[in-house]
Scaffold this active site. Structure first.
Site, PDB file in Angstrom:
ATOM      1  N   TRP A   1       0.788  -1.225   0.000  1.00 43.57           N
ATOM      2  CA  TRP A   1       0.000   0.000   0.000  1.00 43.57           C
ATOM      3  C   TRP A   1       0.827   1.284   0.000  1.00 43.57           C
ATOM      4  O   TRP A   1       0.294   2.356  -0.239  1.00 43.57           O
ATOM      5  CB  TRP A   1      -0.981   0.001   1.188  1.00 43.57           C
ATOM      6  CG  TRP A   1      -2.050   1.025   1.107  1.00 43.57           C
ATOM      7  CD1 TRP A   1      -3.017   1.142   0.157  1.00 43.57           C
ATOM      8  CD2 TRP A   1      -2.276   2.091   2.021  1.00 43.57           C
ATOM      9  NE1 TRP A   1      -3.825   2.215   0.414  1.00 43.57           N
ATOM     10  CE2 TRP A   1      -3.391   2.808   1.572  1.00 43.57           C
ATOM     11  CE3 TRP A   1      -1.641   2.504   3.189  1.00 43.57           C
ATOM     12  CZ2 TRP A   1      -3.881   3.920   2.241  1.00 43.57           C
ATOM     13  CZ3 TRP A   1      -2.132   3.609   3.852  1.00 43.57           C
ATOM     14  CH2 TRP A   1      -3.242   4.300   3.378  1.00 43.57           C
ATOM     15  N   ASP A   2       2.144   1.179   0.173  1.00 39.01           N
ATOM     16  CA  ASP A   2       2.959   2.399   0.161  1.00 39.01           C
ATOM     17  C   ASP A   2       4.332   2.108  -0.448  1.00 39.01           C
ATOM     18  O   ASP A   2       5.347   2.586   0.045  1.00 39.01           O
ATOM     19  CB  ASP A   2       3.117   2.946   1.581  1.00 39.01           C
ATOM     20  CG  ASP A   2       3.677   4.365   1.600  1.00 39.01           C
ATOM     21  OD1 ASP A   2       3.465   5.106   0.619  1.00 39.01           O
ATOM     22  OD2 ASP A   2       4.329   4.732   2.591  1.00 39.01           O
ATOM     23  N   LEU A   3       4.359   1.335  -1.538  1.00 42.06           N
ATOM     24  CA  LEU A   3       5.643   0.921  -2.086  1.00 42.06           C
ATOM     25  C   LEU A   3       6.153   1.949  -3.096  1.00 42.06           C
ATOM     26  O   LEU A   3       6.053   1.778  -4.297  1.00 42.06           O
ATOM     27  CB  LEU A   3       5.566  -0.465  -2.726  1.00 42.06           C
ATOM     28  CG  LEU A   3       6.951  -1.129  -2.895  1.00 42.06           C
ATOM     29  CD1 LEU A   3       7.639  -1.307  -1.557  1.00 42.06           C
ATOM     30  CD2 LEU A   3       6.853  -2.450  -3.608  1.00 42.06           C
ATOM     31  N   HIS A   4       6.715   3.027  -2.565  1.00 43.03           N
ATOM     32  CA  HIS A   4       7.433   3.989  -3.385  1.00 43.03           C
ATOM     33  C   HIS A   4       8.921   3.673  -3.286  1.00 43.03           C
ATOM     34  O   HIS A   4       9.348   2.765  -2.555  1.00 43.03           O
ATOM     35  CB  HIS A   4       7.116   5.421  -2.949  1.00 43.03           C
ATOM     36  CG  HIS A   4       7.402   5.708  -1.509  1.00 43.03           C
ATOM     37  ND1 HIS A   4       8.685   5.876  -1.030  1.00 43.03           N
ATOM     38  CD2 HIS A   4       6.580   5.839  -0.434  1.00 43.03           C
ATOM     39  CE1 HIS A   4       8.646   6.113   0.266  1.00 43.03           C
ATOM     40  NE2 HIS A   4       7.384   6.094   0.664  1.00 43.03           N
TER      41      HIS A   4
ATOM     42  N   ASN B   1      10.852   3.336   0.010  1.00 43.43           N
ATOM     43  CA  ASN B   1      10.512   2.200   0.872  1.00 43.43           C
ATOM     44  C   ASN B   1      11.057   0.884   0.334  1.00 43.43           C
ATOM     45  O   ASN B   1      10.524  -0.194   0.617  1.00 43.43           O
ATOM     46  CB  ASN B   1       8.996   2.101   1.053  1.00 43.43           C
ATOM     47  CG  ASN B   1       8.513   2.940   2.217  1.00 43.43           C
ATOM     48  OD1 ASN B   1       9.297   3.379   3.047  1.00 43.43           O
ATOM     49  ND2 ASN B   1       7.214   3.176   2.289  1.00 43.43           N
TER      50      ASN B   1
END
Length: 277
Positions: A176-179, A182
């Site tokens: 859900w936050d794989l930028h 990260n």
């Protein structure tokens, strides 16, 4: 360690003593967490993560256990009441965000997402279906608060796309936050994901961070196609879920008074590019 936020610094000290850890480097402090490089009593290099618990990070340990190191950092120990984690030590000096070639970085994200979303979400996580329902309920207030007519039209289109897929929200384990920030290099694997905000849902909901981070308007559709191919996604469903994610971000920004934040423009621009794709 005197410059750490007080509560988290105190908790880090408590768990260093409880788990017999020795500080092995300077701490990294984020908005709501603190990560301390440590060495365990048996000589294992690790990272102690203390954080303020909220619904976004509540399922982090369950997600990491499910992945068991497959594309993500390994969980070594966990204290459920506080959300404190002892993690495999990665190379914090080599984030994917520092990789000069953005196309190569997108390929890395795609490969990691394919591995992570291959796992079924464990019980107890937040579910994308509930989030989708909540977005629909919040939309009328957001439209009333949105000052720009063109953005209101985009949000209506995003909501229409969401309605097309909301009845099948999926059951995959989402990061859900794989930028790019990260993802860290590792001696065990070239790249591994960190800091999940786990969610059970459709992998198409995972793509927006990799499109908006290190933003390049000329590369938006190419990145989108690279990611959907890497995950084996139906392109139209992935497009709909990505537009839903654009809507979700705008709802947050309007509700938090951050509609003018530079990141808002980038994510809206991704939505405009995908709306006609």
């Amino acid at each position: 360690m005197s410059d750490m936020p007080g509560e988290l610094a105190w908790r880090a000290g408590e768990f260093r003593r409880r788990w017999r850890l020795r500080v092995a480097g300077p701490a990294l402090s984020g908005f709501c967490s603190l990560v301390v490089p440590v060495t365990a009593a048996d000589g294992t290099s690790a990272a102690l993560k203390v954080q303020h618990l909220d619904e976004e990070c509540a399922g982090e340990a369950a997600a990491l256990r499910t992945w068991a190191g497959d594309g993500a950092v390994r969980l070594l120990a966990h204290d459920a009441p506080t959300g404190t984690l002892l993690l495999e030590r990665l190379d914090e000096h080599r984030p994917l965000s520092a990789l000069p070639d953005t196309r190569e970085a997108v390929d890395v994200i795609g490969g990691l997402l394919a591995r992570l979303t291959a796992h079924t979400a464990p019980p107890g996580l937040r579910r994308l279906g509930d989030i989708a329902h909540g977005m629909t309920e919040r939309l009328p207030r957001a439209l009333a608060a949105e000052p720009d007519p063109a953005t209101r039209r985009l949000l209506r289109d995003c909501a229409a796309a969401l309605r097309e897929v909301a009845d099948e929200p999926g059951d995959r384990l989402l990061h859900w936050d794989l930028h790019y920030g990260n993802v860290l290099a590792s001696s065990r694997a070239p790249w591994l994901a960190i800091d999940p905000k786990p969610l059970a849902g459709d992998p198409g909901f995972e793509l927006l961070p990799a499109l908006a981070n290190r933003y390049d308007p000329a590369d938006t559709l190419a990145r989108f196609d690279t990611l959907t191919a890497a995950l084996g996604l139906d392109r139209e469903r992935a497009r709909a879920w990505t537009l839903a994610r654009v809507l979700q971000n705008r709802l947050w920004q309007l509700e938090e008074g951050e509609a003018g934040h530079p990141e808002a423009d980038v994510r809206l621009a991704v939505g405009r590019a995908l709306r006609g794709a």
